[in-house]
Design an enzyme around this catalytic site. Structure first.
Site, PDB file in Angstrom:
ATOM      1  N   LYS B  51       0.828  -1.199   0.000  1.00  0.00           N
ATOM      2  CA  LYS B  51       0.000   0.000   0.000  1.00  0.00           C
ATOM      3  C   LYS B  51       0.869   1.258   0.000  1.00  0.00           C
ATOM      4  O   LYS B  51       0.624   2.198  -0.769  1.00  0.00           O
ATOM      5  CB  LYS B  51      -0.925  -0.010   1.222  1.00  0.00           C
ATOM      6  CG  LYS B  51      -1.892   1.166   1.258  1.00  0.00           C
ATOM      7  CD  LYS B  51      -2.697   1.205   2.552  1.00  0.00           C
ATOM      8  CE  LYS B  51      -3.679   0.052   2.638  1.00  0.00           C
ATOM      9  NZ  LYS B  51      -4.831   0.214   1.725  1.00  0.00           N
ATOM     10  N   ARG B 121      -3.108   2.751   8.670  1.00  0.00           N
ATOM     11  CA  ARG B 121      -3.380   1.451   8.032  1.00  0.00           C
ATOM     12  C   ARG B 121      -2.131   0.595   7.980  1.00  0.00           C
ATOM     13  O   ARG B 121      -1.025   1.096   7.788  1.00  0.00           O
ATOM     14  CB  ARG B 121      -3.862   1.650   6.588  1.00  0.00           C
ATOM     15  CG  ARG B 121      -5.266   2.200   6.437  1.00  0.00           C
ATOM     16  CD  ARG B 121      -5.595   2.252   4.939  1.00  0.00           C
ATOM     17  NE  ARG B 121      -7.010   2.492   4.694  1.00  0.00           N
ATOM     18  CZ  ARG B 121      -7.513   3.680   4.376  1.00  0.00           C
ATOM     19  NH1 ARG B 121      -6.719   4.747   4.296  1.00  0.00           N
ATOM     20  NH2 ARG B 121      -8.806   3.823   4.152  1.00  0.00           N
ATOM     21  N   GLY B 130      -7.545  -8.039   5.220  1.00  0.00           N
ATOM     22  CA  GLY B 130      -8.380  -8.224   6.400  1.00  0.00           C
ATOM     23  C   GLY B 130      -7.668  -8.822   7.592  1.00  0.00           C
ATOM     24  O   GLY B 130      -8.268  -9.005   8.651  1.00  0.00           O
ATOM     25  N   MET B 132      -4.833  -7.696   9.183  1.00  0.00           N
ATOM     26  CA  MET B 132      -4.239  -6.755  10.150  1.00  0.00           C
ATOM     27  C   MET B 132      -5.174  -5.564  10.345  1.00  0.00           C
ATOM     28  O   MET B 132      -6.223  -5.459   9.725  1.00  0.00           O
ATOM     29  CB  MET B 132      -2.860  -6.348   9.663  1.00  0.00           C
ATOM     30  CG  MET B 132      -1.885  -7.534   9.698  1.00  0.00           C
ATOM     31  SD  MET B 132      -0.214  -7.082   9.228  1.00  0.00           S
ATOM     32  CE  MET B 132      -0.436  -6.584   7.534  1.00  0.00           C
ATOM     33  N   ARG B 396      -6.870   1.926  -9.727  1.00  0.00           N
ATOM     34  CA  ARG B 396      -6.522   0.527  -9.988  1.00  0.00           C
ATOM     35  C   ARG B 396      -6.932   0.191 -11.413  1.00  0.00           C
ATOM     36  O   ARG B 396      -7.737   0.916 -12.018  1.00  0.00           O
ATOM     37  CB  ARG B 396      -7.218  -0.394  -8.997  1.00  0.00           C
ATOM     38  CG  ARG B 396      -8.686  -0.190  -8.949  1.00  0.00           C
ATOM     39  CD  ARG B 396      -9.336  -1.014  -7.852  1.00  0.00           C
ATOM     40  NE  ARG B 396     -10.732  -0.595  -7.706  1.00  0.00           N
ATOM     41  CZ  ARG B 396     -11.522  -0.980  -6.709  1.00  0.00           C
ATOM     42  NH1 ARG B 396     -11.052  -1.772  -5.765  1.00  0.00           N
ATOM     43  NH2 ARG B 396     -12.773  -0.584  -6.644  1.00  0.00           N
ATOM     44  N   HIS B 519     -26.111 -33.032 -19.974  1.00  0.00           N
ATOM     45  CA  HIS B 519     -26.256 -33.218 -21.415  1.00  0.00           C
ATOM     46  C   HIS B 519     -26.616 -31.906 -22.098  1.00  0.00           C
ATOM     47  O   HIS B 519     -26.022 -31.517 -23.098  1.00  0.00           O
ATOM     48  CB  HIS B 519     -27.334 -34.277 -21.676  1.00  0.00           C
ATOM     49  CG  HIS B 519     -27.579 -34.531 -23.135  1.00  0.00           C
ATOM     50  ND1 HIS B 519     -28.591 -33.900 -23.830  1.00  0.00           N
ATOM     51  CD2 HIS B 519     -26.917 -35.307 -24.031  1.00  0.00           C
ATOM     52  CE1 HIS B 519     -28.555 -34.314 -25.087  1.00  0.00           C
ATOM     53  NE2 HIS B 519     -27.546 -35.164 -25.228  1.00  0.00           N
ATOM     54  N   ARG B 697     -13.272 -41.282 -31.706  1.00  0.00           N
ATOM     55  CA  ARG B 697     -13.522 -42.179 -30.585  1.00  0.00           C
ATOM     56  C   ARG B 697     -14.575 -43.200 -30.964  1.00  0.00           C
ATOM     57  O   ARG B 697     -15.647 -42.834 -31.463  1.00  0.00           O
ATOM     58  CB  ARG B 697     -13.993 -41.376 -29.370  1.00  0.00           C
ATOM     59  CG  ARG B 697     -14.244 -42.250 -28.156  1.00  0.00           C
ATOM     60  CD  ARG B 697     -14.626 -41.446 -26.947  1.00  0.00           C
ATOM     61  NE  ARG B 697     -15.970 -40.906 -27.056  1.00  0.00           N
ATOM     62  CZ  ARG B 697     -16.527 -40.130 -26.131  1.00  0.00           C
ATOM     63  NH1 ARG B 697     -15.839 -39.778 -25.074  1.00  0.00           N
ATOM     64  NH2 ARG B 697     -17.741 -39.682 -26.287  1.00  0.00           N
ATOM     65  N   GLU B 824      -9.638 -42.041 -18.715  1.00  0.00           N
ATOM     66  CA  GLU B 824     -10.792 -41.442 -18.047  1.00  0.00           C
ATOM     67  C   GLU B 824     -11.266 -42.289 -16.869  1.00  0.00           C
ATOM     68  O   GLU B 824     -12.099 -41.865 -16.093  1.00  0.00           O
ATOM     69  CB  GLU B 824     -11.930 -41.219 -19.038  1.00  0.00           C
ATOM     70  CG  GLU B 824     -12.322 -42.456 -19.836  1.00  0.00           C
ATOM     71  CD  GLU B 824     -13.335 -42.165 -20.941  1.00  0.00           C
ATOM     72  OE1 GLU B 824     -14.043 -41.158 -20.860  1.00  0.00           O
ATOM     73  OE2 GLU B 824     -13.409 -42.977 -21.904  1.00  0.00           O
ATOM     74  N   SER B 843      -5.603 -39.549 -24.382  1.00  0.00           N
ATOM     75  CA  SER B 843      -6.422 -38.344 -24.325  1.00  0.00           C
ATOM     76  C   SER B 843      -7.195 -38.403 -23.010  1.00  0.00           C
ATOM     77  O   SER B 843      -7.975 -39.329 -22.788  1.00  0.00           O
ATOM     78  CB  SER B 843      -7.376 -38.284 -25.514  1.00  0.00           C
ATOM     79  OG  SER B 843      -8.134 -37.105 -25.457  1.00  0.00           O
ATOM     80  N   GLY B 845      -9.968 -37.969 -20.624  1.00  0.00           N
ATOM     81  CA  GLY B 845     -11.395 -37.673 -20.606  1.00  0.00           C
ATOM     82  C   GLY B 845     -11.710 -37.191 -19.198  1.00  0.00           C
ATOM     83  O   GLY B 845     -12.074 -37.966 -18.329  1.00  0.00           O
ATOM     84  N   THR B 846     -11.539 -35.895 -19.005  1.00  0.00           N
ATOM     85  CA  THR B 846     -11.583 -35.386 -17.632  1.00  0.00           C
ATOM     86  C   THR B 846     -12.997 -35.313 -17.085  1.00  0.00           C
ATOM     87  O   THR B 846     -13.159 -35.194 -15.873  1.00  0.00           O
ATOM     88  CB  THR B 846     -10.895 -34.016 -17.544  1.00  0.00           C
ATOM     89  OG1 THR B 846     -11.342 -33.200 -18.620  1.00  0.00           O
ATOM     90  CG2 THR B 846      -9.390 -34.187 -17.618  1.00  0.00           C
ATOM     91  N   CYS B 910      -9.605 -34.114 -23.767  1.00  0.00           N
ATOM     92  CA  CYS B 910     -10.764 -33.837 -24.600  1.00  0.00           C
ATOM     93  C   CYS B 910     -12.045 -33.781 -23.785  1.00  0.00           C
ATOM     94  O   CYS B 910     -13.127 -33.847 -24.321  1.00  0.00           O
ATOM     95  CB  CYS B 910     -10.885 -34.868 -25.725  1.00  0.00           C
ATOM     96  SG  CYS B 910     -11.155 -36.519 -25.130  1.00  0.00           S
ATOM     97  N   TYR B 930      -1.696 -31.138 -26.342  1.00  0.00           N
ATOM     98  CA  TYR B 930      -2.794 -30.320 -26.844  1.00  0.00           C
ATOM     99  C   TYR B 930      -4.014 -30.414 -25.944  1.00  0.00           C
ATOM    100  O   TYR B 930      -4.112 -31.332 -25.125  1.00  0.00           O
ATOM    101  CB  TYR B 930      -3.187 -30.733 -28.274  1.00  0.00           C
ATOM    102  CG  TYR B 930      -3.813 -32.094 -28.363  1.00  0.00           C
ATOM    103  CD1 TYR B 930      -5.190 -32.270 -28.191  1.00  0.00           C
ATOM    104  CD2 TYR B 930      -3.040 -33.219 -28.597  1.00  0.00           C
ATOM    105  CE1 TYR B 930      -5.758 -33.518 -28.244  1.00  0.00           C
ATOM    106  CE2 TYR B 930      -3.606 -34.481 -28.651  1.00  0.00           C
ATOM    107  CZ  TYR B 930      -4.960 -34.624 -28.470  1.00  0.00           C
ATOM    108  OH  TYR B 930      -5.549 -35.866 -28.511  1.00  0.00           O
TER     109      TYR B 930
END
Lengths: 951, 951
Positions: B51, B121, B130, B132, B396, B519, B697, B824, B843, B845-846, B910, B930
């Protein structure tokens, strides 16, 4: 230079395994066995191979084995080093051994009166079943076949042997395409179809007469000549050398190389070659063949047990065309009595070997004794008597039932044949299962099988024998059992927690759907109920209270019997009796001193308990289960599933009231009703366990499991709760989940409804305080289910600690307690280091860890998992035996990271796997502190843990 | 000795950060800022704190900042080293700085006419929001309060300031329990309840009058005296030193220590203390307060933009009690016009700052320019005018819309204010989303908001604006759109693959259930459709074709509008217009040269593409999607979901025929019908992608997704397929799964029905062969879904290779191809080393990896996940932003082990996460090759990848 150094190396290599043997055997190329003496012995697997060493060992044990000799693995090594040429001097040594062999057997290769036939077999140090070549009946030719006919008076046998030899030898040793022979055989069969009045495709090999086979031998020889441009070799020695070359060659065939790569078999010299005289039990009335056991493999009784046939080959005993005769007179008489055959008829038609060939019987008896003493285990032996000469073809440790295993182990210790540790290792954990379950009366069961009353087969999910009247709903089963004192079998498409009372009361449970860890199977195991699950052939019609099974219609009230050992569903009644061990241990209805079986069991379990390192706890929710667990040897409770406590009459009402409440206040009101009941539950458990550790899991299942699913039940509930049916249906719909296994359950309930967990924690601690006040010690372990994220545990632990400290402050009692977590979500396993910073113990919930780790729903995987096991994708059902490579790796990762952060972290397992012997051994290996399983599996787990410690 | 060596160390420590500053600042204890000059500067965070350095920097930039001074962090360090005593000489330096400060402000601490108030301050090098302490209005006392009343003519303000100061100072600096003051305040409010005719609990702070507050100050002082045994300190310097001590002390309060531990903040000297003059905008008509932006934060237009209020405090601008006025005349006039206010009224009631205070306005304008130039970014500023003196309180970088972000970035490069890389870093990937979607006409939307037409809010699952007539079923939506050319909004409880045609044709999709990866949401994003999911307030009645929403009834055919940016569901029509970028890029309906937005977009994307290292592919199943993906900059297809190809008219019939077939032959017959269609599909994709990689796939979803669920549809299908309804229902029941996510799908279908995968592989290769024959290059990548075990991959790869080699042999074409797998299933991640021995690419599949890894069903988790995010268990919805700690760790484990076995393994992602900017940055970090995401998210992924590369 290079060649020289290599040679030096070889000598070194070869000399190593020889160190143990006498100096004179150095560089010996061929080892003879026969006439009660072998040049090698059982420890020489390196150079004789497994089979060669075994034949030498058996010969040395003093029994007659068809003589033979073994070309060492070094010969194979030299063969390859010499560019596939036989080592110098080998031919001479083989010739010398052939001479010995001929002398030993009193027969000669190629002899026109007494021809010797031999088998030529491979045999490396490590067993490689089916990978390398074998040739049988070697030595047969046009002249020998005639001699065989004369000797056996069985031209069909002689021609068939010749035919088989030509095909095998041509394929294996001479590289002639075997399909040519198969085509010729097929053609020969087609040619006789009309003559014998069969469809072409229905003609069997056995339909071919001696004449047909003689003709076929001609065709085979022509095929050989066509392919190789020379006549089929008639000289037995020419045959022999070609066969030896083929066996050596098979060491480096593609299959064998692949097999060694796959199983990481390295550093072997090659294969040995075993040349052994063939013996025939079909050379007339002085010949015979049979199999026998040194003790009864069904009961373990120390009585000689076996069957034989005069003038027969080995396959005739198995084929079942002729009725085999018993070996001992006593057994023969017993058999006749059981089958209603008069003594005169028995003596005439089915005399024992003891009667027919008393001298040979005596010899066999002495062989049996020698072999059992030698191998220090019950032996399963094959023998052939050729013209009054008894030969032992094979001996191996006999397979046996659980009853036989435990009796043999016990008896052999008493006979000082083996020590305690060996006795423990001789009983397979799974075999204990058999000893604990009710069993069918054997005769009655056989009668049922013989009369075609087996309706279908399902998954043998809960072993034992059950018989009762069929009911298709839990309430009707309960009514029948309570009001009419009927024994009932509960048959359901699948079971749900609502069926639990029906399951408790039933003798057995039969379901159409579900696998080994379906609700039915899991609960049945926990309750010790007989269960057959996933019996797809059932066609259940709830509306009409009947089912059809493969054409039979079974109505409510009809009797069926379930064999939980085999998965057989049997029409009608089969007599059952309870396990003696249970009578003595649990029911206390039998004086333990009066039960031999109990004595044997106790002996083995005591020994196992001394040996094992791993702790064994039980999964138990009620004092009676806990008391059973203690009787079975459990050292604590590893999992108390509190949800099972929620299903009792008044309780389910309060639970439902809580679920239907619209706000926290409403839930708290309902929970206040449950609190005293839960306190009572836990006090009961703590009292029973008397200071042993008790791990209590907070509520786990999704709330919808507590609501009814059927219209009529909803209506009942509506009246009971004064809530409209619409409102109820809305709530039920709201709680419905597409994938409940991955849904709103476990600690997620604690996060969204903290008051539920708070009530349970309060109950646990208040119960513990009561125990403590009564002067007993107690350290309750509170387990939070389904944690995936450290923050879940932090929030719930903080909340629990606040409740606990408040209760303790109010009570003025000091109490140790532990708060830990299930590791059952893969994410928890992956972040075990974080979680261990808060958790005071881990308990692997391997059911869920398998479901989520492998991505299998245990309720659905029955559709494809059997195919997976069939295709060997998984060796075993991963819900029964832990998938060590995948799920196990996740566990190891979690253990490693958890203990890194908290070195004294206590780690257990409380999934269904905790009672699976393979899994128990894995748990020992990866350093778990304990396993926990259903009470009835505790003995198995103890025994498996002992086996693991012995390894 | 120890003390000495420590001293030396400290000097060293302190001297380090000072290196950059001038020699004269060495050991300076206090740094002044004010009157356009600061002794410190922005790079001195080490000793001035964040600050303090910021205030110095702003002062140096040439704008007027309320003057003040900063006690360095070294003073804090010394304070602790001296056993909480102030360092020698500090008092003198502070006194000197107070004098400077009073001079700069023309006011004096404690002065009875022109009193100076200050804020005190904390401010460490690292922000610890927050943690201090802060004290405002310091310097106020009994005399000063009177002076304030006189100056402001606002006794209520003066007494309220005094009251607040006493409370804050007593609590923070003097350790008086703040609850005492809070109780007194509550009591004061209760006392006036009757008087003002309110319930006690309804009285607000603002109900207290000046007199009430004056009385309360008396009470507060009494509380202080009671607690401390002394009068409340009236001397401002006494107040100041107590405050400084308190701020230093707060460096080591529990909260701050915990915070530093938690965020691993180490090696700081302590906190600085900033003492700064307070200024007031409520000192009469020559005072004012306001906020302004250097450019328009909504559009990015380079026009000064802001609001102010005469004679007001900062909170008044925000509170909305008075209507804020515009700063510039132009903006003021525009505002009046938009709100229908006549120029005369505007001038009288709402004049601009430019008109009211022209000189100050000019100064503000120059400050704005200075600050933007200084910080090289659009500034969001707060200012106060105290008696004609303009002070900048804060500046800012301004928050902005996507439109403003891209325009500012582009303009600033053209203005040579920033370079290309900075420009790229200035646009947040998520902001691109806004630019691509249809948007509401702003005025029309505002009108809708103002007239209370917002019905409900759901999850903003697919951004953009949509307006159309409501239809509750896909067929009716399709009919309305096709026959009557209506614009439709499809409203469903939830969507299923059967709704897909309706979703394609709809402007927007609204569902009552489902989360961000339901979906509906997933398909909407892929199709680029506006979507609001999981809008729980909808009460849909399919039977009567209507829904009720918070009391409104919407019938089929009624208009609604969906704001996919905000999740607002709006009654009636709101005008929409398509994104210019889409018009130019995809629809080609707009000349790119005519679109400024497109120019800006193109500029940023080109720059981002130059910077990024990570590949970006798209998930696309059809040539048109592929073509969109290319337009958006995709470098290949990372995921072609073949199941989407199965839903077309004839295709679904053939698919159903296959599912209903009783044996392999029946399935093959149906598959033969699908084969030519699939070949056509793949040929189209390959053609469009023109040599870029395409990963296809094989079939993934469980078969029951292809069967109808409703009775009427089953009846239709029954007639169509000539299969009885009973048979159909049986099949449907047979295929039903309790946990379909963990069920019979993905490669499990390939294991049980090899012919399905074989057909697909054949189609892929035949299509590739066609492409190759036409002279173009192609390397198809075949991806096997849901692999959990190496043996699954082995079996399916062997089977695929056999099919491929057969096709290639028949065609005589040589072709490279790759066979890889999804990762996956957690088990696959855990055994990635095994799997990499067979897979040529991975690949992730998360979606599924998150479902199984965390144990959340994406369809159900909506019930508790919001609470999880609210309780910060997960920072973000793990289905939207990858859970890096858990699922991410699993990925890293898999990458490490996979590449160990196959160092050149190509690895992508993917799942839906592939288009999430945070996840993209994580993927860059962990070394993926990728990411692949839906076409409309490709630009986001590219930009996020560029950001990752810049970091």
């Amino acid at each position: 230079m290079a060649a020289k150094s290599q040679k030096t190396k070889n000598v070194k290599k070869a000399s190593k395994p020889l160190k143990k043997t006498a100096a004179k055997t150095k560089y010996q190329k061929v080892y003879f066995f026969g006439n009660g003496k072998a040049e090698g012995h059982g420890a020489m697997k390196d150079i004789l191979g497994g089979k060669g060493a075994g034949l030498a060992e058996m010969t040395n044990s003093g029994v007659a084995v068809p003589a033979g000799f073994t070309l060492t693995t070094e010969m194979c090594d030299q063969f390859y080093k010499n560019n596939r040429q036989f080592p110098a001097g080998l031919a001479k040594d083989v010739d010398a051994n052939i001479a010995k062999l001929e002398k030993a057997m009193g027969m000669k290769l190629g002899d026109e009166k007494n021809p010797l036939l031999v088998s030529v077999r491979s045999g490396a140090k490590e067993s490689m079943p089916g990978m390398m070549d074998t040739i049988l009946n070697l030595g047969i030719n046009d002249k020998v076949v005639a001699a065989l006919i004369k000797k056996t008076n069985n031209p069909r046998f002689a021609w068939d042997s010749y035919r088989r030899f030509i095909q095998m030898f041509s394929d294996v040793a001479m590289d002639v395409d075997k399909h040519l022979f198969e085509h010729a055989l097929t053609e020969a069969k087609h040619n006789i179809a009309d003559k014998i009045g069969k469809e072409k495709k229905d003609v069997k090999d056995t339909d071919l007469t001696a004449a047909d086979l003689e003709k076929l031998v001609g065709t085979y020889k022509a095929i050989y000549k066509q392919a190789k441009g020379a006549d089929f070799p008639q000289d037995p020695k020419t045959q022999l050398w070609a066969a030896i070359k083929a066996v050596f060659g098979s060491w480096n065939n593609d299959r064998a190389i692949f097999y060694r790569q796959k199983y990481n078999i390295k550093g072997l010299l090659g294969t040995a070659v075993n040349v052994q005289a063939m013996v025939f039990g079909n050379m007339g009335e002085t010949s015979a063949t049979g199999v026998c056991f040194s003790r009864n493999p069904a009961t373990g009784e120390n009585k000689f047990y076996g069957e034989f046939l005069i003038n027969a080959q080995g396959e005739d005993v198995v084929a079942g065309i002729r009725t085999p005769q018993k070996i001992s007179l006593e057994a023969s008489r017993e058999w006749a009595a059981a089958n209603g055959i008069a003594e005169s008829e028995r003596k005439a038609k089915f005399p024992s070997l003891e009667e027919v060939m008393p001298a040979t019987y005596k010899k066999l008896l002495s062989y049996k004794n020698m072999l059992e003493k030698h191998y220090k285990d019950m032996q399963d032996m094959e023998f052939t008597i050729q013209e009054n000469n008894l030969y032992m073809l094979q001996t191996r440790n006999g397979k046996r039932t659980g009853f036989a295993a435990i009796r043999c182990a016990y008896d052999m210790v008493k006979e000082k044949l083996i020590d305690e540790k060996t006795a423990v290792s001789r009983v397979l954990p799974e075999q204990l299962n058999e000893l604990l379950r009710p069993i069918f009366d054997r005769t009655d069961k056989e009668a049922a099988l013989n009369s075609g009353r087996v309706l279908a087969r399902g998954l043998n999910a809960g072993p034992g024998a059950a018989c009762g009247k069929v009911y298709f709903s839990a309430p009707e089963a309960i009514a029948a059992a309570q009001n009419n004192k009927e024994k009932v079998v509960l048959v359901r498409i699948e079971t749900t927690p609502e069926d639990i009372k029906g399951m408790v009361i039933a003798e057995g449970i039969l379901t159409a759907l579900g696998g080994a860890t379906s609700h039915a199977a899991v609960v049945a195991r926990q309750l010790g109920r007989v269960c057959i699950a996933g019996c797809g052939a059932l066609n259940i019609d709830y509306a009409n209270k009947l089912m059809t099974v493969n054409g039979h219609t079974i109505k409510q009230g009809d009797y069926i019997s379930l064999d939980g050992f085999t998965g057989e569903v049997i029409l009608g009644q089969v007599k059952t009796k309870p396990s003696e061990i249970l009578q003595a241990l649990i029911e206390k209805s039998l004086d333990p001193k009066k039960s031999g079986l109990y004595r044997q069991y106790k002996f083995i379990m005591d020994a196992a308990n001394k040996i094992k390192k791993l702790g064994v706890r039980a999964n138990a929710d009620q004092p009676d289960q806990a008391s059973d667990a203690l009787a079975f040897g459990a050292e604590g409770i590893g999992l108390c599933r509190t949800e099972h406590m929620f299903f009792g009459g008044d309780r389910i009402k309060a639970v439902r009231e809580m679920i239907l409440a619209e706000d926290v206040a409403g839930r708290q009101k309902a929970l206040a009703k449950l609190l005293p009941m839960q306190i009572e539950d836990f006090t009961g458990l703590f009292k029973t366990m008397n200071g042993l550790p008790v791990t209590i899991r907070l509520l786990d299942p999704p709330l919808h499991e507590f609501l009814p699913t059927k219209e009529v039940e909803v209506e009942e509930l509506s009246q009971e709760m004064q809530v409209s049916v619409d409102q109820l249906n809305f709530k039920i719909k709201q709680l419905h989940e597409f994938n409940p296994m991955l849904g709103h359950r476990g600690c997620r309930l604690g996060i969204t409804y903290p008051e539920i967990f708070d009530m349970q924690v309060e109950a646990i601690i208040k119960a513990a305080v009561q125990i403590k006040k009564s002067g007993r010690d107690i350290t309750p372990e509170i387990m939070i289910p389904l944690v995936g994220h450290i923050k879940e545990l932090q929030i719930l632990k903080d909340s629990a600690v606040a409740v606990i400290e408040k209760v303790l402050q109010e009570s003025g009692v000091k109490l140790k307690y532990k708060i830990g977590t299930m590791i059952e979500v893969p994410r928890a396993a992956m972040t075990a280091d974080e979680i261990a910073s808060e958790a005071e113990f881990f308990s692997f919930g391997t059911n869920d860890l398998t479901q989520m780790g492998c991505g299998f729903s245990r309720d659905d995987s029955g559709k494809f998992l059997p195919e997976y096991v069939a295709k060997a994708i998984y060796d075993k059902d991963p819900f029964q035996t832990l998938d060590q490579t995948g799920v196990g790796r996740m566990m190891q990762y979690a253990i490693e990271n958890g203990r890194r952060v908290r070195p004294d972290l206590k780690i257990g397992i409380c999934g269904e796997h905790g009672g699976d012997p393979d899994t128990v051994q894995f748990c020992h290996k990866i350093g778990l502190n304990y396993v926990s399983c259903s009470p009835y599996r505790v003995p198995l787990a103890i025994l498996a843990a002992a086996h693991a410690a012995l390894k």
